[in-house]
Write a protein that holds these residues in place. Structure first.
Motif, PDB file in Angstrom:
ATOM      1  N   UNK A  93      -9.476  42.018   9.958  1.00 43.73           N
ATOM      2  CA  UNK A  93      -9.892  41.669  11.225  1.00 43.73           C
ATOM      3  C   UNK A  93      -9.621  43.054  11.863  1.00 43.73           C
ATOM      4  N   UNK A  94     -10.124  43.236  13.055  1.00 42.38           N
ATOM      5  CA  UNK A  94      -9.628  44.737  13.742  1.00 42.38           C
ATOM      6  C   UNK A  94     -10.333  44.270  15.378  1.00 42.38           C
ATOM      7  N   UNK A 138      -2.124  43.208   0.705  1.00 41.67           N
ATOM      8  CA  UNK A 138      -3.315  42.669   0.579  1.00 41.67           C
ATOM      9  C   UNK A 138      -4.350  43.116  -0.467  1.00 41.67           C
ATOM     10  N   UNK A 139      -4.982  42.174  -1.298  1.00 39.70           N
ATOM     11  CA  UNK A 139      -5.914  42.874  -2.163  1.00 39.70           C
ATOM     12  C   UNK A 139      -6.999  43.585  -1.336  1.00 39.70           C
ATOM     13  N   UNK A 140      -7.715  44.267  -2.157  1.00 38.79           N
ATOM     14  CA  UNK A 140      -8.864  44.953  -1.194  1.00 38.79           C
ATOM     15  C   UNK A 140      -9.699  44.007  -0.593  1.00 38.79           C
ATOM     16  N   UNK A 141     -10.196  44.144   0.773  1.00 38.86           N
ATOM     17  CA  UNK A 141     -10.578  43.011   1.521  1.00 38.86           C
ATOM     18  C   UNK A 141     -12.199  43.119   1.041  1.00 38.86           C
ATOM     19  N   UNK A 142     -12.820  42.102   1.062  1.00 40.38           N
ATOM     20  CA  UNK A 142     -14.401  41.848   0.854  1.00 40.38           C
ATOM     21  C   UNK A 142     -15.139  41.266   2.220  1.00 40.38           C
ATOM     22  N   UNK A 143     -14.332  41.035   2.924  1.00 40.99           N
ATOM     23  CA  UNK A 143     -15.024  40.222   4.163  1.00 40.99           C
ATOM     24  C   UNK A 143     -14.305  40.785   5.442  1.00 40.99           C
ATOM     25  N   UNK A 164     -17.307  46.658   1.835  1.00 35.64           N
ATOM     26  CA  UNK A 164     -16.952  45.252   2.381  1.00 35.64           C
ATOM     27  C   UNK A 164     -18.221  44.783   2.926  1.00 35.64           C
ATOM     28  N   UNK A 165     -18.860  43.832   2.123  1.00 39.77           N
ATOM     29  CA  UNK A 165     -20.107  43.160   2.157  1.00 39.77           C
ATOM     30  C   UNK A 165     -20.072  41.877   3.166  1.00 39.77           C
TER      31      UNK A 165
END
Length: 320
Positions: A93-94, A138-143, A164-165
């Motif tokens: 999130x950002x 955290x694991x590498x984010x994908x979302x 990030x797809x």
């Protein structure tokens, strides 16, 4: 056919509270915004995971790492590590408005919506936020979900540049959304876009318009009806949105018992529904769908119940 339901929690320190309060120590803000600590107990992320675990629901926690600019990654690790330890999903999130509060912003400040930033700045912001999230455990984010849903086509390009797809800020036809992705504004189902996949926040019918499928915004009856309609018409996924502090009163002083009851009832309902799978982005991500999705017609009995419930909540706990 089964439908995958994503119960997503925007998990964040409240920048407004920090701007008008103590900036020196994150722990007091953590108690309010993340633990949801009021005078009658906690209803934040630990409590929400307790409820989800009780019913076998997996939560997708979109965690905003931007406060690391102010307090270091320690303040983000306090959020991330308990979520990961309990087997729930952490994604990115950002909220770029944190740049206003940072002693050394990553890029020059330009606004509250990341989609308004130049592409190069978006790439830099997302890359730094992703790094902080991983450093926090955290694991590498994908979302990804943009703060205030303020995403754009350049945001999708920046995300794809960082592998990030999945982008889940699109409003699914709900009015007044700052999201500016150039896809069909009435889209309700995931769609391929600029090398990634736009995953709309789902919606319910509301007098010819749409309301986000957000726990503070719609009743459980409306949510269940919309999920049932989506499942029965062959839709493969449904996305619900909430916040780490959403079960609290507007002033964060106590539990909003109406929204708390709604959250508990929704989790129980999801667990009991046939053909519904509680999913996350890491292990069971959404798929692109050919059909744009449909809403059930207005149900004025359900709508009236929600309006009365909202009025009671606004009177007792402050307007959401």
């Amino acid at each position: 056919m089964a439908i995958k339901v994503y119960l997503t929690i925007d998990t964040e320190y409240r920048s407004g509270a920090v701007a008008h309060g103590d900036r020196s120590d994150w722990r007091g803000h953590f108690e309010k915004s993340l633990l949801g600590r009021g005078r009658d107990g906690d209803v934040g992320i630990a409590y929400q995971m307790d409820v989800m675990d009780r019913y076998g629901i997996t939560g997708v926690f979109y965690v905003d790492p931007m406060p690391a600019m102010l307090w270091s990654v320690e303040a983000i690790a306090a959020i991330v590590q308990p979520i990961v330890a309990r087997g729930h999903d952490v994604q990115l999130h950002l909220h770029p408005e944190w740049l206003k509060l940072a002693p050394k912003p990553i890029v020059p400040y330009r606004g509250d919506a990341i989609g308004a930033y130049p592409l190069a700045d978006q790439i830099a912001l997302i890359g730094q936020a992703k790094q902080w999230l991983i450093e926090a455990g955290a694991p590498e984010p994908v979302a990804f979900r943009a703060g205030n849903f303020g995403t754009s086509d350049d945001t999708m390009r920046a995300l794809v540049a960082h592998n990030i797809f999945y982008e889940s800020s699109f409003g699914g036809g709900a009015p007044y959304s700052p999201c500016s992705l150039s896809i069909d504004p009435n889209r309700l189902t995931p769609v391929a876009h600029l090398g990634g996949i736009a995953v709309p926040v789902s919606a319910v019918a509301d007098r010819g318009r749409r309301r986000h499928a957000q726990i503070t915004a719609v009743s459980v009856a409306e949510m269940v009806a919309a999920i049932t309609q989506a499942r029965d018409t062959g839709q493969h996924s449904f996305t619900i949105v909430s916040h780490s502090f959403e079960l609290m009163s507007r002033d964060l002083a106590r539990t909003n018992t109406i929204v708390d009851r709604r959250f508990q009832t929704l989790c129980a309902a999801l667990a009991d529904m046939d053909g519904v799978i509680s999913a996350d982005f890491r292990h069971n991500p959404p798929q692109v769908e050919a059909h744009p999705g449909t809403l059930p017609p207005d149900n004025f009995v359900q709508m009236a119940g929600r309006i009365l419930e909202q009025a009671a909540g606004n009177f007792l706990y402050g307007r959401a």
